[in-house]
Design an enzyme around this catalytic site. Structure first.
Site, short mmCIF file in Angstrom:
data_model
loop_
_atom_site.label_atom_id
_atom_site.label_comp_id
_atom_site.label_asym_id
_atom_site.label_seq_id
_atom_site.Cartn_x
_atom_site.Cartn_y
_atom_site.Cartn_z
N GLY A 191 9.87 28.15 -48.34
CA GLY A 191 9.22 28.66 -47.15
C GLY A 191 10.16 29.51 -46.32
O GLY A 191 11.33 29.70 -46.66
N GLY A 218 -3.19 23.82 -50.62
CA GLY A 218 -2.66 25.05 -51.17
C GLY A 218 -2.39 24.87 -52.66
O GLY A 218 -3.00 24.02 -53.31
N ILE A 271 0.21 23.63 -54.28
CA ILE A 271 0.72 22.30 -54.62
C ILE A 271 -0.38 21.26 -54.46
O ILE A 271 -0.55 20.38 -55.31
CB ILE A 271 1.95 21.95 -53.77
N PRO A 296 -12.51 26.24 -46.98
CA PRO A 296 -13.07 25.39 -48.05
C PRO A 296 -12.75 25.96 -49.41
O PRO A 296 -12.49 27.15 -49.57
CB PRO A 296 -14.58 25.42 -47.76
N ARG A 355 7.04 19.27 -44.98
CA ARG A 355 8.19 19.56 -44.14
C ARG A 355 8.40 18.38 -43.20
O ARG A 355 7.44 17.77 -42.72
CB ARG A 355 7.98 20.84 -43.33
N HIS A 413 14.94 15.45 -50.35
CA HIS A 413 14.32 16.77 -50.50
C HIS A 413 14.52 17.30 -51.92
O HIS A 413 15.09 18.39 -52.12
CB HIS A 413 14.87 17.75 -49.47
N ILE A 414 14.03 16.55 -52.90
CA ILE A 414 14.26 16.89 -54.30
C ILE A 414 12.96 17.13 -55.08
O ILE A 414 12.96 17.10 -56.31
CB ILE A 414 15.08 15.80 -55.02
N SER A 433 11.41 19.72 -55.84
CA SER A 433 11.45 20.86 -56.76
C SER A 433 12.61 20.76 -57.75
O SER A 433 12.87 21.71 -58.51
CB SER A 433 11.59 22.16 -55.97
#
Length: 238
Positions: free
Chosen positions: A1, A79, A81, A104, A163, A211-212, A214
Site C-alpha cells: 500500500g 477486495g 485478497i 456490491p 493494517r 507482518h508476514i 506475504s
C-alpha cells in the site's frame, strides 16, 4: 500500500510513486486462512503448552476450538485478497460468508453461492469469525474498537491481516481479557514492530505474527520484479 507515504508531498515535488498490486494476493489469502486456523484450533497455544510440558492425559474437551464447517464468516473489505479468502473458505464448508464493501459484488456472489452483502453492525452480530481485510482509510481507522467488539458474539474470533491502525489495540486487549470475544489473530500492529512488553503477547487467546502474510518466495520474487519494472518505467518515461 501507500498509506505510509506522503502522497501530497510527493506530488508537490514531482516524485513518482508506484505500488505492486496483485502479486501478494494469493500468499496473503493463504496466510489469512492459516492464521484463522492457528487461532480457532489453538495451534500456537498447543505448541507453547507442549514445549512447557503442559501435556496432560487425554480429555475430550482439552484444547478444543470451534469449527469452520457450518459457520458464518464475515469479511470486512472484499477486495482482491478478500475475494481470494472467500474462495478458500468454501472448501472448509462454511455455511455463509457475509461481507461489507463499498460496492456490491453480484457476479462474485452468484459464483460462490453463499456470499451476502450486509452492513457492519449486522455482520458483527451474526458472524462466528470476522476477518479484517480492508484498506486503511480515514473511515476504517480504529474501525474495530470497543463498540465493534461489544457487538460481536462472545464466541467470535477476530482476525486482522489488513493494517494495524484499523484496530484499537487497547480495546482489543480489553475485549480479550474480559471475554467479550473468544480470541484474535493479528499479523499487523501499531506500532510495528510491537514491543515484546505489549500486554497482547501475554494472552493465550491472542496470536500475533510479525507482518508476514506475504512472506512466500514466489510472491516476494514477483513483488521485486514488478517494483523494478515500475522503477524502469519511471526512469524511461521520465
Amino acid at each position: 500500500g501507500t498509506d505510509h507515504i506522503d502522497l501530497v508531498a510527493c506530488k508537490k515535488h514531482s516524485i513518482q510513486v508506484a505500488n505492486t498490486p496483485g502479486v501478494l494476493t494469493e500468499a496473503c489469502a493463504d496466510f489469512t486462512i492459516g492464521l484463522l486456523l492457528a487461532v480457532s484450533r489453538r495451534i500456537a497455544e498447543g505448541v507453547s503448552r507442549a514445549k512447557k510440558g503442559d501435556w496432560p492425559p487425554w480429555h475430550p474437551l482439552w484444547m478444543c476450538g470451534p469449527s469452520l464447517n457450518g459457520s458464518t464468516v464475515g469479511i470486512v473489505g472484499l477486495g482482491q485478497i478478500g475475494r481470494s479468502v472467500a474462495k478458500r473458505l468454501v472448501g472448509f464448508g462454511v455455511r455463509k460468508i457475509m461481507y461489507v464493501a463499498n460496492t456490491p459484488k453480484p457476479e462474485f456472489e452468484k459464483t460462490l453461492g453463499i456470499l451476502e452483502k450486509t452492513d457492519l453492525s449486522t455482520l458483527l452480530h451474526s458472524c462466528d469469525f470476522i476477518l479484517a481485510l480492508c484498506p486503511l482509510t480515514a473511515d476504517t481507522k480504529n474501525l474495530f474498537d470497543r463498540n465493534a467488539f461489544s457487538q460481536m458474539k462472545q464466541t467470535a474470533i477476530f482476525i486482522n491481516v489488513s493494517r494495524g491502525p484499523v484496530v484499537n489495540q487497547d480495546d482489543l486487549h480489553e475485549a480479550l481479557i474480559s471475554k467479550t470475544i473468544a480470541a484474535a489473530g493479528i499479523d499487523v500492529t501499531t506500532p510495528e514492530p510491537l514491543p515484546p512488553s505489549h500486554p497482547l503477547y501475554h494472552l493465550d487467546n491472542c496470536v500475533i505474527t510479525p507482518h508476514i502474510a506475504s512472506a512466500e518466495f514466489e510472491s516476494r520474487n514477483n513483488l521485486g520484479i514488478l517494483a523494478v519494472n515500475n522503477l524502469l518505467s519511471g526512469v524511461i518515461k521520465g
